[in-house]
Design a protein around this motif. Structure first.
Motif, PDB file in Angstrom:
ATOM      1  N   MET A  70       3.880  -3.889  49.845  1.00 55.52           N
ATOM      2  CA  MET A  70       5.101  -2.918  48.918  1.00 55.52           C
ATOM      3  C   MET A  70       5.671  -3.964  48.108  1.00 55.52           C
ATOM      4  N   HIS A  71       5.857  -5.057  48.221  1.00 55.60           N
ATOM      5  CA  HIS A  71       6.353  -5.976  47.345  1.00 55.60           C
ATOM      6  C   HIS A  71       5.301  -5.997  46.072  1.00 55.60           C
ATOM      7  N   ASP A  72       4.252  -5.973  46.270  1.00 62.58           N
ATOM      8  CA  ASP A  72       3.145  -5.980  45.050  1.00 62.58           C
ATOM      9  C   ASP A  72       3.294  -4.736  44.454  1.00 62.58           C
ATOM     10  N   ILE A  73       3.342  -3.571  45.081  1.00 63.70           N
ATOM     11  CA  ILE A  73       3.484  -2.191  44.501  1.00 63.70           C
ATOM     12  C   ILE A  73       4.864  -2.098  43.498  1.00 63.70           C
ATOM     13  N   ARG A  74       5.816  -2.646  44.256  1.00 65.45           N
ATOM     14  CA  ARG A  74       7.161  -2.755  43.602  1.00 65.45           C
ATOM     15  C   ARG A  74       7.187  -3.278  41.995  1.00 65.45           C
ATOM     16  N   GLU A  75       6.447  -4.637  42.184  1.00 62.70           N
ATOM     17  CA  GLU A  75       6.016  -5.462  40.944  1.00 62.70           C
ATOM     18  C   GLU A  75       5.275  -4.770  40.008  1.00 62.70           C
ATOM     19  N   ALA A  76       4.080  -4.111  40.539  1.00 61.30           N
ATOM     20  CA  ALA A  76       3.312  -3.518  39.453  1.00 61.30           C
ATOM     21  C   ALA A  76       4.091  -2.247  38.817  1.00 61.30           C
ATOM     22  N   PHE A  81       6.503   0.361  34.162  1.00 62.25           N
ATOM     23  CA  PHE A  81       7.717   1.265  34.025  1.00 62.25           C
ATOM     24  C   PHE A  81       8.766   0.617  33.494  1.00 62.25           C
ATOM     25  N   ASP A  82       9.707   1.059  32.515  1.00 58.75           N
ATOM     26  CA  ASP A  82      10.922   0.468  32.119  1.00 58.75           C
ATOM     27  C   ASP A  82      12.104   0.946  33.092  1.00 58.75           C
ATOM     28  N   LEU A 102      10.490   8.485  54.872  1.00 57.25           N
ATOM     29  CA  LEU A 102      10.128   7.511  53.919  1.00 57.25           C
ATOM     30  C   LEU A 102      11.198   7.816  52.722  1.00 57.25           C
ATOM     31  N   PHE A 103      11.816   6.862  52.099  1.00 53.76           N
ATOM     32  CA  PHE A 103      12.990   7.021  51.088  1.00 53.76           C
ATOM     33  C   PHE A 103      12.479   6.146  49.984  1.00 53.76           C
ATOM     34  N   VAL A 104      12.122   6.790  48.933  1.00 52.46           N
ATOM     35  CA  VAL A 104      11.867   5.873  47.479  1.00 52.46           C
ATOM     36  C   VAL A 104      12.960   6.356  46.461  1.00 52.46           C
ATOM     37  N   PHE A 105      13.577   5.130  45.731  1.00 56.75           N
ATOM     38  CA  PHE A 105      14.727   5.486  44.923  1.00 56.75           C
ATOM     39  C   PHE A 105      14.483   4.658  43.916  1.00 56.75           C
ATOM     40  N   VAL A 106      14.251   5.354  42.643  1.00 54.42           N
ATOM     41  CA  VAL A 106      13.942   4.593  41.530  1.00 54.42           C
ATOM     42  C   VAL A 106      15.114   5.014  40.308  1.00 54.42           C
ATOM     43  N   SER A 107      15.299   4.141  39.621  1.00 59.96           N
ATOM     44  CA  SER A 107      16.694   4.295  38.626  1.00 59.96           C
ATOM     45  C   SER A 107      16.107   3.628  37.238  1.00 59.96           C
ATOM     46  N   LEU A 112      12.323   9.636  32.042  1.00 64.48           N
ATOM     47  CA  LEU A 112      10.820   9.677  32.195  1.00 64.48           C
ATOM     48  C   LEU A 112      10.228   8.460  32.871  1.00 64.48           C
ATOM     49  N   PRO A 113      10.808   7.124  32.721  1.00 67.80           N
ATOM     50  CA  PRO A 113      10.250   6.013  33.499  1.00 67.80           C
ATOM     51  C   PRO A 113      10.366   6.469  34.881  1.00 67.80           C
TER      52      PRO A 113
END
Lengths: 148, 79
Positions: A70-76, A81-82, A102-107, A112-113
């Motif tokens: 998960m850490h590697d996926i996060r870093e990728a 993406f910005d 599962l809870f995925v939260f991106v800001s 778009l990013p």
């Protein structure tokens, strides 16, 4: 020397509650450079197999390895993406149908990013994280979930 | 030498355990170990699984080292 980022524990015992999701949203209100949030919630579905209905999924994982992945996926994703920030949580143990696992939260500053990152993250997590799900039916029999 | 084996999900169910330590000879390779375990448990042979050595997925027949951790993973089901 690059500072090594601490590996986070993505796992939470039991379902991810709407309250936790709301608190997570609230915690971002001080981050005023953010203009867009994208959220993915995976919910346990009452699948019907022949005449049996799933009532819960019991999740297990190779936790240490999954956290590293998960850490590697996060870093990728940060690389690709910005993004302003990102949070990933996954349940362990029993999660009943209708509950969130599962809870995925991106800001990000603009929409778009975070939208593109979210799709990327969910697919990567499903493909690469050593997480296993036992689908328990109402009569207590079970089968093993497989991601397509 | 000693190695640690971890079983998960459907594999843990058929092996009836989640972990074990095995004593293996020097110069043991991953696929030898896999074949040995499959000969102990015929059901394992019919299972679809992937392997990780020291928490890295691998499809290569690598030589095992003392203290290695080998994980047997059934299909992933996160999310």
């Amino acid at each position: 020397m690059e500072k090594t980022k601490k590996i986070k524990n993505v796992f939470r015992e039991g379902a991810i509650t709407p309250d936790m999701i709301a608190k997570s949203i609230a915690a971002h209100q001080s981050k005023t450079q953010i203009g867009a949030h994208e959220i993915f919630l995976g919910q346990v579905r009452a699948d019907q197999i022949e005449d049996k209905t799933v009532k819960a999924i019991e999740y297990t994982a190779h936790e240490e390895m999954a956290n590293q992945i998960m850490h590697d996926i996060r870093e990728a994703a940060f690389e690709k993406f910005d993004l302003s920030c990102m949070h990933i949580y996954h349940s362990l143990g029993e999660v009943k149908t209708g509950e969130i696992c599962l809870f995925v939260f991106v800001s990000s500053a603009h929409r778009l990013p975070s939208r593109e990152a979210l799709a990327f993250l969910v697919e990567e997590i499903k493909q690469k994280a050593p997480i296993f799900g036992k689908e328990i039916f109402e009569d207590e029999s079970h089968q093993w979930k497989v991601n397509n | 030498m000693k190695i640690k084996i971890l079983y998960f999900g459907a594999i843990a169910e058929i092996m009836q355990k989640t972990a074990e330590e095995l004593e293996v000879g020097k110069k043991t390779y991953l696929y030898e170990l896999k074949d040995k375990l499959e000969s102990f448990n015929k059901k394992l042979k019919e299972m679809n699984f992937a392997l990780a050595v020291n928490q890295k997925m691998t499809q290569q027949n690598i030589e095992l080292q003392n203290g290695d951790e080998i994980a047997f993973f059934p299909p992933f089901a996160g999310g």
